[in-house]
Design a protein around this motif. Structure first.
Motif, PDB file in Angstrom:
ATOM      1  N   LEU A 227     -20.283  20.235  11.317  1.00  0.00           N
ATOM      2  CA  LEU A 227     -21.590  20.591  11.380  1.00  0.00           C
ATOM      3  C   LEU A 227     -23.058  21.430  10.367  1.00  0.00           C
ATOM      4  O   LEU A 227     -22.340  22.378   9.521  1.00  0.00           O
ATOM      5  N   LEU A 228     -24.063  20.875  10.343  1.00  0.00           N
ATOM      6  CA  LEU A 228     -24.887  21.443   9.129  1.00  0.00           C
ATOM      7  C   LEU A 228     -25.523  21.994   9.879  1.00  0.00           C
ATOM      8  O   LEU A 228     -26.582  22.076  10.915  1.00  0.00           O
ATOM      9  N   GLY A 229     -26.467  23.309   9.558  1.00  0.00           N
ATOM     10  CA  GLY A 229     -27.374  24.096   9.227  1.00  0.00           C
ATOM     11  C   GLY A 229     -28.702  23.771   9.075  1.00  0.00           C
ATOM     12  O   GLY A 229     -29.016  24.439   8.076  1.00  0.00           O
TER      13      GLY A 229
ATOM     14  N   ASN B 152     -29.494  21.797  -0.543  1.00  0.00           N
ATOM     15  CA  ASN B 152     -27.830  21.887  -1.003  1.00  0.00           C
ATOM     16  C   ASN B 152     -27.355  21.903   0.154  1.00  0.00           C
ATOM     17  O   ASN B 152     -26.212  21.017  -0.222  1.00  0.00           O
ATOM     18  N   ALA B 153     -27.521  22.163   1.263  1.00  0.00           N
ATOM     19  CA  ALA B 153     -26.431  22.116   2.659  1.00  0.00           C
ATOM     20  C   ALA B 153     -26.394  20.550   2.898  1.00  0.00           C
ATOM     21  O   ALA B 153     -24.949  20.209   3.293  1.00  0.00           O
TER      22      ALA B 153
ATOM     23  N   VAL C  36     -15.561  20.963   9.217  1.00  0.00           N
ATOM     24  CA  VAL C  36     -16.279  22.078   8.007  1.00  0.00           C
ATOM     25  C   VAL C  36     -17.262  22.372   8.419  1.00  0.00           C
ATOM     26  O   VAL C  36     -18.393  21.571   9.123  1.00  0.00           O
ATOM     27  N   ALA C  37     -18.021  23.426   7.970  1.00  0.00           N
ATOM     28  CA  ALA C  37     -20.052  24.269   8.477  1.00  0.00           C
ATOM     29  C   ALA C  37     -20.341  24.641   7.587  1.00  0.00           C
ATOM     30  O   ALA C  37     -20.102  25.212   6.226  1.00  0.00           O
ATOM     31  N   VAL C  38     -21.494  23.707   7.353  1.00  0.00           N
ATOM     32  CA  VAL C  38     -22.497  24.080   6.372  1.00  0.00           C
ATOM     33  C   VAL C  38     -23.642  24.695   6.278  1.00  0.00           C
ATOM     34  O   VAL C  38     -24.060  24.202   7.309  1.00  0.00           O
ATOM     35  N   GLY C  39     -24.222  25.405   5.330  1.00  0.00           N
ATOM     36  CA  GLY C  39     -25.693  25.812   5.963  1.00  0.00           C
ATOM     37  C   GLY C  39     -26.271  26.769   4.888  1.00  0.00           C
ATOM     38  O   GLY C  39     -25.526  26.681   3.639  1.00  0.00           O
ATOM     39  N   PHE C  40     -27.168  26.503   4.505  1.00  0.00           N
ATOM     40  CA  PHE C  40     -28.472  26.678   5.510  1.00  0.00           C
ATOM     41  C   PHE C  40     -29.754  25.665   4.891  1.00  0.00           C
ATOM     42  O   PHE C  40     -29.576  25.413   3.886  1.00  0.00           O
TER      43      PHE C  40
END
Length: 471
Positions: free
Chosen positions: A158-160, A142-143, A57-61
């Motif tokens: 993967l965190l933006g 939030n991210a 899972v990718a999370v931004g920003f």
């Protein structure tokens, strides 16, 4: 000696007292038994999904360093007196405006987040938090909060967001880059029935203030896009865009950053599901920008009872709705979700909205389109409810001594005359039904009465729900 009348009166009083005691004891027993049944039912529903391998899972920003402290103690430490003056401000310049803004949302029991334009005043508040011995500091934003929850529930994230002196990420969460200073958020929390001057809070909630310099710019967007193509996530979660609300951008800068965000979303791999987590927005121009450049690419939307009517208002070309009912009827929320699906569909986006999750104090509501990629809607709704209690109470296990049910034993599925009435079965508390192409699920919350933290609740709840809905 008692007269006959006195004796009868005395006997009647004793019988009445015993009867009242019995009714109250029986009623309390029934409440406790219902709580037990609902908890066991939610736990069974949550556990129906077998343990999964780690999903990407990718999370931004963005990210920040959060200072949590009791609102009323903080105001006293800042020498701010209660005035009772309830005035909304889009941003905060001084102590007077902070107190008026706090009153406005405290009176409604509504969560809010606002930018402080006066850096000197914001530094005064930070200095106070550093002197106040009970201030609690945690990684926030939030991210990062959603990333942490998704990692806890089994995702590789993967965190933006960029690491900074105090913003570090836990196991199974990889951040992007590094910055030399922290963006700090101050979180003023209050409990239900707390009094500030002549005002009483109808429910527990918080006011967040910030003076972010990095997050509004989405300054890791381009680097994150490169890493994302290597990562191949099953889901991308977008949040934190409220940092752009009322931020003093130079001419054309915010539009350029939104255009860059739109390109980022356009370039997202078709195999990656997309979720946009709403927040407390007040600036209509920003909301309109998000409607034009973000909503057309969102397959899932998450929000609370305040954010849903606000988004609908702007979608319908009406003024932004700053506060709404803090405990809306289920029928009202479900009708607004139906309206939201219709309104977003009219935008004609390249991705179709197939999931909406609304989290309120009393219940969770998740609606998915049948045949979409979202799975396990019933279990996800149950998990969201359980995590609401776990997060707010600050405990992985649920103590029913610190829980209560607000949702009635039945609710209407719509405000439309003649709509179906749904009965909540205590041993199977997640109510699910189909309407055409959509699956509706509603679960009662075991509302925490011994509050540890309200901030981050929505992010944890949404993250928990999503964790069970991606394959």
């Amino acid at each position: 000696m008692f007269s006959k009348a006195q004796l009868l009166s005395f006997i009647f009083a004793i019988v009445l007292a015993i009867t009242v005691f019995y009714i109250r004891s029986n009623s309390k027993y029934q409440v406790v038994e219902r709580l037990k049944s609902v908890l066991q039912g939610l736990l069974r529903a949550e556990s129906k999904v077998p343990e999964q391998h780690r999903t990407k899972v990718a999370v931004g920003f963005g990210g920040c360093y959060d200072a949590f402290l009791p609102a009323l103690d903080a105001f006293n430490a800042l020498n701010i007196s209660a005035t009772g003056s309830r005035v909304h401000h889009d941003l905060v310049n001084n102590a007077e405006e902070l107190e008026q803004l706090f009153n406005y949302f405290f009176h409604h029991g509504a969560a809010a987040e606002r930018y402080v334009s006066n850096k000197e005043f914001f530094q005064e508040v930070i200095s106070m938090t550093q002197r106040y011995e009970n201030t609690r500091w945690e990684v926030g934003g939030n991210a990062p909060v959603m990333a942490k929850r998704l990692a806890l529930e089994g995702s590789e994230v993967l965190l933006g967001a960029q690491r900074s002196p105090n913003v570090v990420f836990g196991e199974h969460v990889t951040g992007i880059g590094h910055q030399d200073a922290d963006d700090v958020h101050i979180i003023f929390e209050y409990d239900k029935r707390e009094r500030w001057g002549n005002l009483t809070a109808p429910r527990a909630n918080r006011l967040i203030i910030h003076n972010d310099q990095f997050n509004p710019m989405l300054n890791m967007l381009e680097e994150f896009a490169i890493e994302l193509k290597k990562f191949h996530p099953k889901l991308f979660v977008l949040g934190g865009l409220q940092m752009m609300d009322n931020f003093p951008f130079a001419d054309g800068v915010r539009e350029n950053r939104l255009n860059a965000l739109e390109k980022f979303l356009k370039d997202m791999a078709p195999s990656t599901l997309t979720h946009f987590e709403m927040a407390s927005f007040t600036e209509e121009s920003l909301l309109k920008g998000l409607i034009a450049k973000v909503l057309p690419y969102a397959e899932s939307l998450g929000m609370n009872e305040q954010e849903l009517p606000n988004l609908l208002a702007v979608l319908n070309n009406k003024p932004a709705q700053l506060v709404a009912d803090s405990n809306p009827r289920v029928a009202t929320t479900l009708d607004e979700i139906r309206e939201l699906f219709t309104a977003v569909d009219k935008l004609g986006g390249s991705r179709k909205l197939t999931r909406v999750h609304v989290h309120t104090l009393a219940y969770q509501a998740i609606v998915t389109v049948k045949g979409s990629k979202w799975t396990n809607t019933m279990s996800a709704t149950a998990k969201a409810s359980l995590v609401a209690n776990r997060h707010v109470c600050g405990n992985t296990s649920i103590n029913l001594d610190n829980a209560r049910l607000i949702l009635d034993e039945s609710f209407s599925s719509s405000r439309t005359k003649g709509s179906e009435r749904i009965h909540v079965e205590d041993n199977r508390p997640v109510s699910c039904w189909e309407e055409g192409a959509k699956l509706f699920c509603v679960a009662p919350n075991l509302v925490c009465t011994d509050i540890y933290q309200t901030a981050g609740g929505g992010d944890n709840i949404s993250g928990a729900g999503l964790s069970l809905q991606i394959k």
